[in-house]
Design a protein around this motif. Structure first.
Motif, short mmCIF file in Angstrom:
data_model
loop_
_atom_site.label_atom_id
_atom_site.label_comp_id
_atom_site.label_asym_id
_atom_site.label_seq_id
_atom_site.Cartn_x
_atom_site.Cartn_y
_atom_site.Cartn_z
N TYR A 458 0.93 -1.15 0.10
CA TYR A 458 -0.11 0.21 -0.16
C TYR A 458 0.86 1.24 0.10
O TYR A 458 0.37 2.32 -0.07
CB TYR A 458 -0.79 0.04 1.29
CG TYR A 458 -2.25 -0.80 1.15
CD1 TYR A 458 -3.19 0.04 0.35
CD2 TYR A 458 -2.25 -2.26 1.31
CE1 TYR A 458 -4.43 -0.67 -0.15
CE2 TYR A 458 -3.71 -2.67 1.21
CZ TYR A 458 -4.49 -1.87 0.44
OH TYR A 458 -5.84 -2.71 -0.09
N ALA A 459 2.13 1.10 0.10
CA ALA A 459 2.98 2.25 -0.20
C ALA A 459 3.52 2.47 -1.54
O ALA A 459 2.78 1.60 -2.26
CB ALA A 459 4.26 1.92 0.78
N ARG A 460 4.63 3.17 -1.79
CA ARG A 460 5.12 3.01 -3.04
C ARG A 460 5.68 1.83 -3.66
O ARG A 460 6.37 1.14 -2.94
CB ARG A 460 6.54 4.05 -3.19
CG ARG A 460 6.00 5.56 -2.98
CD ARG A 460 5.31 6.05 -4.07
NE ARG A 460 4.98 7.52 -4.23
CZ ARG A 460 3.83 8.05 -4.42
NH1 ARG A 460 2.71 7.27 -4.90
NH2 ARG A 460 3.62 9.12 -4.21
N PRO A 461 5.05 1.40 -4.96
CA PRO A 461 5.41 -0.05 -4.99
C PRO A 461 6.83 -0.02 -6.04
O PRO A 461 7.36 1.11 -6.22
CB PRO A 461 4.30 -0.46 -6.18
CG PRO A 461 3.92 0.98 -6.80
CD PRO A 461 4.04 1.88 -5.78
N ASN A 462 7.34 -1.35 -6.13
CA ASN A 462 8.85 -1.29 -6.73
C ASN A 462 8.79 -0.68 -8.12
O ASN A 462 9.91 -0.65 -8.65
CB ASN A 462 9.24 -2.87 -6.50
CG ASN A 462 8.62 -3.56 -7.43
OD1 ASN A 462 7.27 -3.94 -7.72
ND2 ASN A 462 9.40 -4.81 -8.09
N TRP A 463 7.73 -0.78 -8.74
CA TRP A 463 7.83 -0.58 -10.08
C TRP A 463 7.45 1.15 -10.31
O TRP A 463 7.44 1.70 -11.38
CB TRP A 463 6.70 -1.01 -10.90
CG TRP A 463 5.17 -0.61 -10.41
CD1 TRP A 463 4.50 0.37 -10.63
CD2 TRP A 463 4.38 -1.53 -9.57
NE1 TRP A 463 3.22 0.33 -10.17
CE2 TRP A 463 3.20 -1.01 -9.55
CE3 TRP A 463 4.77 -3.00 -8.95
CZ2 TRP A 463 2.19 -1.40 -8.70
CZ3 TRP A 463 3.59 -3.49 -8.23
CH2 TRP A 463 2.34 -2.68 -8.09
N PHE A 464 7.75 1.92 -9.16
CA PHE A 464 7.42 3.31 -9.32
C PHE A 464 8.25 4.04 -10.11
O PHE A 464 8.13 4.99 -10.99
CB PHE A 464 7.31 3.85 -7.84
CG PHE A 464 6.89 5.22 -7.73
CD1 PHE A 464 5.58 5.67 -7.82
CD2 PHE A 464 8.06 6.20 -7.64
CE1 PHE A 464 5.07 7.20 -7.77
CE2 PHE A 464 7.34 7.55 -7.46
CZ PHE A 464 6.18 7.84 -7.52
N LYS A 465 9.74 3.69 -9.70
CA LYS A 465 10.77 4.42 -10.53
C LYS A 465 10.76 4.08 -12.09
O LYS A 465 10.86 4.77 -12.73
CB LYS A 465 11.98 4.06 -9.87
CG LYS A 465 12.23 4.88 -8.41
CD LYS A 465 13.67 4.61 -7.83
CE LYS A 465 13.71 5.03 -6.46
NZ LYS A 465 15.04 4.95 -6.01
#
Length: 810
Positions: A458-465
């Motif tokens: 529910y936080a920033r996912p690993n694919w965000f960047k």
């Protein structure tokens, strides 16, 4: 009673859904005959657990379940038949921080939809449910209006109410054949004779799939064993709330001073894989104590008293489940006047009242009372005709019933199924795939050294960047998207223009080569389809729509062609691949691989031209869903690898990057482009959605929904779609509550992050019964409720990113 020779409407199946549909149709004054092969409730209704919860992730499905609660509360007084209805509330536990975030977001969603869900401490939860140990509980949510009922009694009350309004219910009358003539429904054959009918409603539970298949209708459901335990009386108070303990995969309710405890195992057991037995009425399966032991081991620490309780029964009854965990309603796209209400995933009692109401309106009026896309039978497609695929996916959905519902979570089973010709190439290039209607689609691309798989949170996912890289490429250089899964149709015939002109809200009387972005509306002005139509010949249009809407949109267009017009619709999805090239360098890249003139003068926005790339014919459609200059390149599917390699080679020096669907989402949110199924749909008109520019109201051309839009334009709208931004650290997922000047006024229909504007972005309708105008929306001070916390937000009715780039309207 004697079997009538005809009835306007025939319902097959006497469980709660069939009885509820008959009840509501009869109340509407419709002529109804319900046929049950054995006795009422003899399928799976009689052994259902009977919990009635309301909250779902969709507002209208929640509204439908809320209708069930309202109906059950008055049904006994109306019919004189006991129902066992108790509005004792429902508790949901959270035993870790991620689950607590999920529960708090659910509470926010509930309040958005008008349900007052309370957030409780562990001690407050225990005060409501004293039998449980709360040593591992982080928090809980309580919905006071939830409850429980006796399934058989509810169904019998509905049946009694249906009979009171002159419905005919005939038991012990199996239907042996559905009768058709020239592809049209004519009636049913039973063991007692034939019955002619105009409309047929299949509410046969786990028998529905096989019966529907005899007339070519696909109903994707399978049977799975589902067990729950009933204890001897142990002093449990009768007003004990129902309890859901998802971290322990279990649910609980009171029954005659004892407890009912069931759960959803991670390794479910399919039933009747080789075919349903006949007969199978009021029957159970053999109790499987070994398989249920895993649920018992999870349940005992929660209710230690269970260790001393006497066990009356371990009930094992088969239930019908579906590949996505939602039930199935609506008119079958394969055959007119055949309707389905089935696949209720063990929550048919909670759904029964509302589902019967909605299905009755669908049957009687040709449309549901409101948008029910999450349960619409037309959400299914090609893979759902493959029983092995359906069973594998359904077993996964069952196993996930109580697991964390992660944002953007993908299914893992029955994959890969449908693949673009670029699948292996993109996989080698770091593609992390998602799946839509069986199609493998790149969601994002991992760089060398990055983990090429989704890690949910529910936080920033690993694919965000990674998505940020792809987003910036589309804005600053160029991005290449494989969108071969688009649904594609050709409408052809002497009356193609006239037929499409009636169905489409925008003008389609355009020159060959022109691209039209349009909605297709229902009689109330609601948006049924959102797509593009390219005129490819005087008598032909090439129609492109979203992957998941293939069956829905094909059905809508085909059924909306006025009778007597010569125009035929053909699905050509599997014949063509689509590569979408967008970004400031898109023209330079395309010019490097074709001898054709791709200048703005040669291919203006919203036009299409046939060009050659590497000797292959390509339809270059200048349109955008990301806001940058570019083209959708449509080509025969076998040519995609060659054209992809040519584009990648030419684009490499110019900064071209592979990109996926998660970047498309961030890009479209910045531009304020609407998504059907979330931001727009049958409950939203173009005037409310800010799409009036795409409607031909300034012409004298007739089109479906015109009268409703004219009336709405004269009277004003009560909601208006707007974009909202919040601080970068805020996580918006959709369904967050919107507050205007401190008062609740709606919820977000979609949410995400804008990597160009550097802000969290959401879209949602600002609502006011007194009317909404542009100045009203822009004059308010806004907050968004996110997981129970309010955060400041800014509102906009314009694109958040608009540096003079391409627009959908040209």
């Amino acid at each position: 009673m004697a079997l009538p020779s005809s009835s306007k409407i025939v319902i097959i199946g006497g469980g709660i859904i069939g009885c509820s549909t008959a009840y509501h149709l009869a109340a509407m004054g419709q002529e109804v005959l319900l046929l049950e092969k054995a006795a009422l409730t003899s399928g799976s209704t009689w052994h259902a657990a009977g919990l009635v919860g309301q909250l779902r992730s969709n507002a209208n499905v929640t509204q439908l379940l809320g209708y069930s609660v309202e109906l059950y509360a008055k049904l006994e007084a109306e019919t004189g038949q006991a129902t066992g209805w108790k509005q004792n509330g429902g508790l949901r536990l959270a035993c870790n921080q991620e689950r607590w975030t999920e529960v708090r977001r659910q509470a926010t969603t509930a309040r958005s939809f008008g349900l007052e869900m309370e957030l409780l401490s562990p001690q407050e939860a225990q005060d409501l449910w004293p039998l449980m140990d709360v040593s591992d509980v982080v928090g809980a949510a309580f919905l006071p209006t939830d409850g429980q009922a006796n399934p058989s009694d509810i169904a019998q009350a509905l049946a009694k109410g249906a009979r009171a309004n002159d419905a005919h219910l005939v038991e012990h009358c199996p239907v042996t054949e559905i009768l058709t003539e020239d592809g049209r429904l004519t009636g049913v054959r039973t063991t007692q004779g034939d019955v002619a009918c105009e409309k047929l409603v299949l509410c046969c539970g786990q028998w529905t799939r096989d019966l529907a298949a005899t007339i070519g209708v696909a109903v994707p459901l399978v049977s799975i064993e589902h067990q729950y335990m009933i204890t001897e009386p142990m002093g449990v108070p009768s007003d004990l709330p129902t309890l859901r303990d998802p971290d322990r995969l279990t649910y609980w309710k009171e029954e005659v001073g004892g407890l009912v405890m069931g759960g959803y195992e991670p390794n479910p057991i399919p039933w009747a894989v080789g075919g349903l037995p006949d007969p199978f009425d009021f029957q159970l399966l053999e109790s499987n104590f070994d398989h249920f032991e895993q649920i018992t081991e999870l349940a005992l620490p929660r209710v230690p008293a269970l260790q001393e309780a006497g066990i009356k029964q371990l009930l094992n009854g088969p239930e019908s489940f579906t590949p996505d965990g939602n039930f199935i309603l609506g008119e079958a796209p394969e055959m007119e006047n055949v309707f389905v209400g089935a696949g209720f995933n063990a929550f048919g009692i909670a759904s029964g009242g509302g589902a019967g109401m909605a299905l009755a309106e669908w049957v009687a009026n040709g449309a549901p009372p409101y948008d029910l896309w999450p349960v619409d039978i037309r959400r299914f497609g090609t893979p759902h005709r493959d029983l092995d695929w359906v069973r594998a996916r359904t077993l996964e959905a069952y196993a996930k019933h109580y697991t964390m519902s992660w944002p953007a979570e993908e299914h893992r089973s029955a994959r890969p199924y449908r693949r673009s010709p670029l699948y292996e190439i993109l996989k080698t290039g770091g593609a992390v795939f998602g799946e839509k209607l069986g199609w493998e689609r790149p969601n994002w691309f991992a760089a060398p050294g990055e983990l090429a798989e989704d890690v949910y949170t529910y936080a920033r996912p690993n694919w965000f960047k990674a998505v940020a890289r792809e987003h910036r490429a589309a804005r600053e250089t160029a991005a290449l998207f494989d969108q071969s899964s688009f649904a594609k149709f050709i409408l052809r015939g002497p009356d193609a223009e006239a037929a499409l002109g009636w169905v489409a809200a925008n003008r389609v009387d355009v020159p060959v080569g022109r691209v039209v972005y349009t909605q297709m509306l229902n009689d109330h002005g609601g948006i049924e389809c959102d797509l593009t139509c390219t005129r490819i010949a005087p008598d032909a249009y090439y129609i492109v729509t979203g992957t998941g809407f293939a069956a829905h949109d094909f059905h809508w267009v085909r059924r909306s062609i006025p009778k007597g017009m010569s125009a035929a619709l053909e699905d050509v999805t599997d014949a063509f691949s689509v590569l979408s090239l967008f970004g400031p360098q898109a023209r330079a890249i395309l010019a490097a691989v074709t001898a054709a003139d791709v200048s703005d003068a040669a291919i203006p926005f919203a036009t299409a031209r046939e060009i050659d790339i590497q000797g292959r014919a390509v339809r270059a459609i200048r349109i955008t869903y990301v806001g940058e200059q570019g083209w959708e390149l449509h080509m025969p599917i076998e040519d995609a690898p060659v054209i992809y390699e040519a584009l990648l080679k030419a684009g490499g020096p110019l900064g071209l990057r592979n990109a996926g669907y998660r970047a498309i989402e961030t890009l479209r949110l910045e531009k304020g482009y609407r998504a059907w199924g979330s931001d727009i749909g049958p409950d939203h008109t173009p005037l409310e959605a800010g799409l009036s520019w795409a409607v031909k109201l300034r012409t004298d051309q007739e089109f479906r929904g015109r009268r409703a839009l004219e009336a709405q334009r004269a009277g004003g709208v009560k909601k208006m779609l707007a974009s909202f931004t919040a601080a970068p650290e805020v996580i918006l997922l959709g369904r967050e509550t919107i507050y205007r000047d401190g008062a609740r006024c709606g919820w977000l229909s979609s949410g995400g992050f804008g990597h160009t504007v550097g802000r969290a972005i959401g879209m949602g309708y600002v609502r006011c019964d007194a009317g909404v105008e542009r100045d009203y929306v822009l004059s308010g001070a806004y907050e968004l409720e996110v997981a129970g916390e309010r955060v400041p937000a800014q509102v906009s009715l314009e694109p958040l990113y608009d540096p003079g780039s391409e627009r959908l309207r040209g």
